[in-house]
Design a protein around this motif. Sequence first.
Motif, PDB file in Angstrom:
ATOM      1  N   LEU A 109       0.832  -1.191   0.000  1.00 23.53           N
ATOM      2  CA  LEU A 109       0.000   0.000   0.000  1.00 23.53           C
ATOM      3  C   LEU A 109       0.875   1.252   0.000  1.00 23.53           C
ATOM      4  O   LEU A 109       1.967   1.264   0.572  1.00 23.53           O
ATOM      5  CB  LEU A 109      -0.906   0.007   1.229  1.00 23.53           C
ATOM      6  N   PRO A 110       0.415   2.310  -0.625  1.00 23.20           N
ATOM      7  CA  PRO A 110       1.203   3.556  -0.641  1.00 23.20           C
ATOM      8  C   PRO A 110       1.271   4.173   0.746  1.00 23.20           C
ATOM      9  O   PRO A 110       0.506   3.816   1.646  1.00 23.20           O
ATOM     10  CB  PRO A 110       0.403   4.446  -1.606  1.00 23.20           C
ATOM     11  N   ASN A 111       2.186   5.069   0.927  1.00 20.89           N
ATOM     12  CA  ASN A 111       2.313   5.772   2.210  1.00 20.89           C
ATOM     13  C   ASN A 111       0.980   6.414   2.587  1.00 20.89           C
ATOM     14  O   ASN A 111       0.249   6.906   1.731  1.00 20.89           O
ATOM     15  CB  ASN A 111       3.396   6.845   2.142  1.00 20.89           C
ATOM     16  N   GLY A 112       0.672   6.381   3.875  1.00 18.61           N
ATOM     17  CA  GLY A 112      -0.587   6.958   4.320  1.00 18.61           C
ATOM     18  C   GLY A 112      -1.637   5.916   4.641  1.00 18.61           C
ATOM     19  O   GLY A 112      -2.767   6.252   4.991  1.00 18.61           O
ATOM     20  N   PHE A 119       6.285  -2.104   3.807  1.00 23.03           N
ATOM     21  CA  PHE A 119       7.530  -1.956   3.067  1.00 23.03           C
ATOM     22  C   PHE A 119       7.919  -3.189   2.273  1.00 23.03           C
ATOM     23  O   PHE A 119       8.869  -3.131   1.502  1.00 23.03           O
ATOM     24  CB  PHE A 119       8.679  -1.543   3.995  1.00 23.03           C
ATOM     25  N   THR A 120       7.204  -4.309   2.415  1.00 16.83           N
ATOM     26  CA  THR A 120       7.506  -5.472   1.575  1.00 16.83           C
ATOM     27  C   THR A 120       6.299  -6.393   1.494  1.00 16.83           C
ATOM     28  O   THR A 120       5.436  -6.393   2.377  1.00 16.83           O
ATOM     29  CB  THR A 120       8.731  -6.243   2.100  1.00 16.83           C
ATOM     30  N   ILE A 121       6.246  -7.148   0.400  1.00 15.86           N
ATOM     31  CA  ILE A 121       5.173  -8.113   0.172  1.00 15.86           C
ATOM     32  C   ILE A 121       5.795  -9.371  -0.422  1.00 15.86           C
ATOM     33  O   ILE A 121       6.759  -9.282  -1.200  1.00 15.86           O
ATOM     34  CB  ILE A 121       4.096  -7.524  -0.774  1.00 15.86           C
ATOM     35  N   SER A 122       5.295 -10.532  -0.041  1.00 12.50           N
ATOM     36  CA  SER A 122       5.886 -11.774  -0.548  1.00 12.50           C
ATOM     37  C   SER A 122       4.884 -12.912  -0.484  1.00 12.50           C
ATOM     38  O   SER A 122       3.900 -12.868   0.265  1.00 12.50           O
ATOM     39  CB  SER A 122       7.134 -12.148   0.253  1.00 12.50           C
ATOM     40  N   ILE A 143      -3.386 -19.979  -2.613  1.00 12.91           N
ATOM     41  CA  ILE A 143      -2.167 -19.175  -2.543  1.00 12.91           C
ATOM     42  C   ILE A 143      -2.261 -18.210  -1.366  1.00 12.91           C
ATOM     43  O   ILE A 143      -3.293 -17.557  -1.169  1.00 12.91           O
ATOM     44  CB  ILE A 143      -1.963 -18.388  -3.855  1.00 12.91           C
ATOM     45  N   VAL A 144      -1.184 -18.128  -0.600  1.00 10.20           N
ATOM     46  CA  VAL A 144      -1.151 -17.237   0.559  1.00 10.20           C
ATOM     47  C   VAL A 144       0.008 -16.253   0.390  1.00 10.20           C
ATOM     48  O   VAL A 144       1.113 -16.651   0.024  1.00 10.20           O
ATOM     49  CB  VAL A 144      -0.966 -18.032   1.874  1.00 10.20           C
ATOM     50  N   TYR A 145      -0.263 -14.982   0.635  1.00 11.74           N
ATOM     51  CA  TYR A 145       0.813 -14.001   0.613  1.00 11.74           C
ATOM     52  C   TYR A 145       0.489 -12.886   1.605  1.00 11.74           C
ATOM     53  O   TYR A 145      -0.642 -12.759   2.081  1.00 11.74           O
ATOM     54  CB  TYR A 145       1.047 -13.436  -0.786  1.00 11.74           C
ATOM     55  N   GLY A 146       1.508 -12.111   1.942  1.00 14.99           N
ATOM     56  CA  GLY A 146       1.282 -11.070   2.931  1.00 14.99           C
ATOM     57  C   GLY A 146       2.315  -9.971   2.874  1.00 14.99           C
ATOM     58  O   GLY A 146       3.301 -10.040   2.136  1.00 14.99           O
ATOM     59  N   THR A 147       2.067  -8.954   3.679  1.00 16.55           N
ATOM     60  CA  THR A 147       2.960  -7.798   3.741  1.00 16.55           C
ATOM     61  C   THR A 147       3.502  -7.639   5.157  1.00 16.55           C
ATOM     62  O   THR A 147       2.989  -8.220   6.114  1.00 16.55           O
ATOM     63  CB  THR A 147       2.225  -6.501   3.359  1.00 16.55           C
ATOM     64  N   LYS A 148       4.518  -6.838   5.277  1.00 21.31           N
ATOM     65  CA  LYS A 148       5.046  -6.435   6.583  1.00 21.31           C
ATOM     66  C   LYS A 148       4.918  -4.929   6.721  1.00 21.31           C
ATOM     67  O   LYS A 148       5.167  -4.187   5.768  1.00 21.31           O
ATOM     68  CB  LYS A 148       6.526  -6.831   6.727  1.00 21.31           C
ATOM     69  N   GLY A 149       4.551  -4.508   7.928  1.00 21.51           N
ATOM     70  CA  GLY A 149       4.480  -3.087   8.220  1.00 21.51           C
ATOM     71  C   GLY A 149       5.618  -2.686   9.139  1.00 21.51           C
ATOM     72  O   GLY A 149       6.618  -3.406   9.266  1.00 21.51           O
ATOM     73  N   LEU A 150       5.466  -1.571   9.803  1.00 25.61           N
ATOM     74  CA  LEU A 150       6.515  -1.092  10.700  1.00 25.61           C
ATOM     75  C   LEU A 150       6.727  -2.032  11.878  1.00 25.61           C
ATOM     76  O   LEU A 150       7.803  -2.080  12.467  1.00 25.61           O
ATOM     77  CB  LEU A 150       6.167   0.312  11.201  1.00 25.61           C
ATOM     78  N   ASN A 151       5.690  -2.777  12.234  1.00 23.84           N
ATOM     79  CA  ASN A 151       5.789  -3.757  13.316  1.00 23.84           C
ATOM     80  C   ASN A 151       5.841  -5.185  12.773  1.00 23.84           C
ATOM     81  O   ASN A 151       5.328  -6.122  13.393  1.00 23.84           O
ATOM     82  CB  ASN A 151       4.595  -3.609  14.271  1.00 23.84           C
ATOM     83  N   GLY A 152       6.459  -5.359  11.619  1.00 27.26           N
ATOM     84  CA  GLY A 152       6.565  -6.685  11.017  1.00 27.26           C
ATOM     85  C   GLY A 152       5.203  -7.221  10.608  1.00 27.26           C
ATOM     86  O   GLY A 152       4.372  -6.500  10.056  1.00 27.26           O
ATOM     87  N   VAL A 170     -11.396 -14.834  -2.270  1.00 29.18           N
ATOM     88  CA  VAL A 170     -10.331 -14.260  -1.448  1.00 29.18           C
ATOM     89  C   VAL A 170     -10.793 -14.005  -0.014  1.00 29.18           C
ATOM     90  O   VAL A 170     -11.918 -13.563   0.223  1.00 29.18           O
ATOM     91  CB  VAL A 170      -9.829 -12.928  -2.050  1.00 29.18           C
ATOM     92  N   ILE A 171      -9.891 -14.307   0.921  1.00 31.59           N
ATOM     93  CA  ILE A 171     -10.050 -13.880   2.307  1.00 31.59           C
ATOM     94  C   ILE A 171      -8.969 -12.840   2.560  1.00 31.59           C
ATOM     95  O   ILE A 171      -7.781 -13.110   2.391  1.00 31.59           O
ATOM     96  CB  ILE A 171      -9.906 -15.058   3.290  1.00 31.59           C
ATOM     97  N   ARG A 172      -9.386 -11.640   2.948  1.00 32.03           N
ATOM     98  CA  ARG A 172      -8.469 -10.521   3.165  1.00 32.03           C
ATOM     99  C   ARG A 172      -8.404 -10.204   4.653  1.00 32.03           C
ATOM    100  O   ARG A 172      -9.445  -9.985   5.282  1.00 32.03           O
ATOM    101  CB  ARG A 172      -8.933  -9.296   2.381  1.00 32.03           C
ATOM    102  N   HIS A 173      -7.210 -10.154   5.179  1.00 30.45           N
ATOM    103  CA  HIS A 173      -7.062  -9.903   6.616  1.00 30.45           C
ATOM    104  C   HIS A 173      -6.062  -8.787   6.864  1.00 30.45           C
ATOM    105  O   HIS A 173      -4.956  -8.791   6.303  1.00 30.45           O
ATOM    106  CB  HIS A 173      -6.598 -11.170   7.331  1.00 30.45           C
ATOM    107  N   GLN A 174      -6.462  -7.850   7.700  1.00 30.12           N
ATOM    108  CA  GLN A 174      -5.576  -6.779   8.143  1.00 30.12           C
ATOM    109  C   GLN A 174      -5.148  -7.057   9.569  1.00 30.12           C
ATOM    110  O   GLN A 174      -5.979  -7.145  10.475  1.00 30.12           O
ATOM    111  CB  GLN A 174      -6.281  -5.431   8.078  1.00 30.12           C
ATOM    112  N   ASN A 175      -3.841  -7.246   9.772  1.00 30.98           N
ATOM    113  CA  ASN A 175      -3.327  -7.401  11.125  1.00 30.98           C
ATOM    114  C   ASN A 175      -3.312  -6.048  11.831  1.00 30.98           C
ATOM    115  O   ASN A 175      -3.372  -4.994  11.173  1.00 30.98           O
ATOM    116  CB  ASN A 175      -1.904  -7.957  11.107  1.00 30.98           C
ATOM    117  N   GLY A 176      -3.170  -6.079  13.129  1.00 31.64           N
ATOM    118  CA  GLY A 176      -3.086  -4.836  13.878  1.00 31.64           C
ATOM    119  C   GLY A 176      -2.679  -5.112  15.311  1.00 31.64           C
ATOM    120  O   GLY A 176      -3.076  -6.122  15.892  1.00 31.64           O
ATOM    121  N   ILE A 177      -1.897  -4.220  15.883  1.00 31.28           N
ATOM    122  CA  ILE A 177      -1.493  -4.362  17.275  1.00 31.28           C
ATOM    123  C   ILE A 177      -2.695  -4.153  18.197  1.00 31.28           C
ATOM    124  O   ILE A 177      -2.886  -4.870  19.182  1.00 31.28           O
ATOM    125  CB  ILE A 177      -0.381  -3.357  17.625  1.00 31.28           C
TER     126      ILE A 177
END
Length: 234
Positions: A109-112, A119-122, A143-152, A170-177
């Motif tokens: 995702l773009p900044n903001g 910062f990465t997707i794999s 197929i499973v893939y994901g991104t890392k944010g500032l907190n991994g 598709v199942i879309r999941h947003q992680n969060g602290i």
Amino acid sequence: MKRTLLILLFLCSNISFAQNKSVYSKKLSAQEVNTIFSGALKKNLKIEYAINKVYEFNDNLGKHYLVLTVKESKCGNEFVKCNNAIKAYCITYKNNKYTLKWNLNDFILPNGNEVSEEFTISFWTKFLNLSDVDANGIIDPIIVYGTKGLNGFGDGRVKIVVYNNGKKFVIRHQNGISDYDRITKVDAGFYQLPSKIQRRVKEIIENLIKDKNVIFPYNWQNDMKEKELVIDEF
């Protein structure tokens, strides 16, 4: 009569064995990838990113290749490599011809981003499924893939993509602290998939949780039983 029945049972068991034997998948070696996917073939199939991994799979529909590619970028400093985009290609091979069946692509995702900067997707190939889950002679890729944010992984995204009968679910999941940051969205069509495929996806989710790649909302199992399309902590 008894002898005839025994012969029929023997023939049926052998036919079944032959069908099962023809359904398989395997990861190709780097040498096999370079031999098959020449520069000319990649150009013809419009494969633009670097090939990360390739899997060959065969079923009652024929031979296929799942090609996973990544677009590398710099992150943090010039010595650290990340990926800012990914693409997957499903390619059929028939009569000495390679044909694109489908592809998927995604990017950080773009900044903001309201939750966290990515910062990465794999591709997470540890959780890739290329087996005949519902035993109908056809492989339905998961197929499973994901991104890392500032907190991994703690605030990255995860997607689980299922291909069945030429359609994508598709199942879309947003992680969060924080609890209120975590949310899961499920395509309505997912609940129409064969029950064995749904169970396999739920097993993948459980393994993702066990490996601490995701934090799923509390009680997500019951919510999926109720066929909820949006699952959160509230």
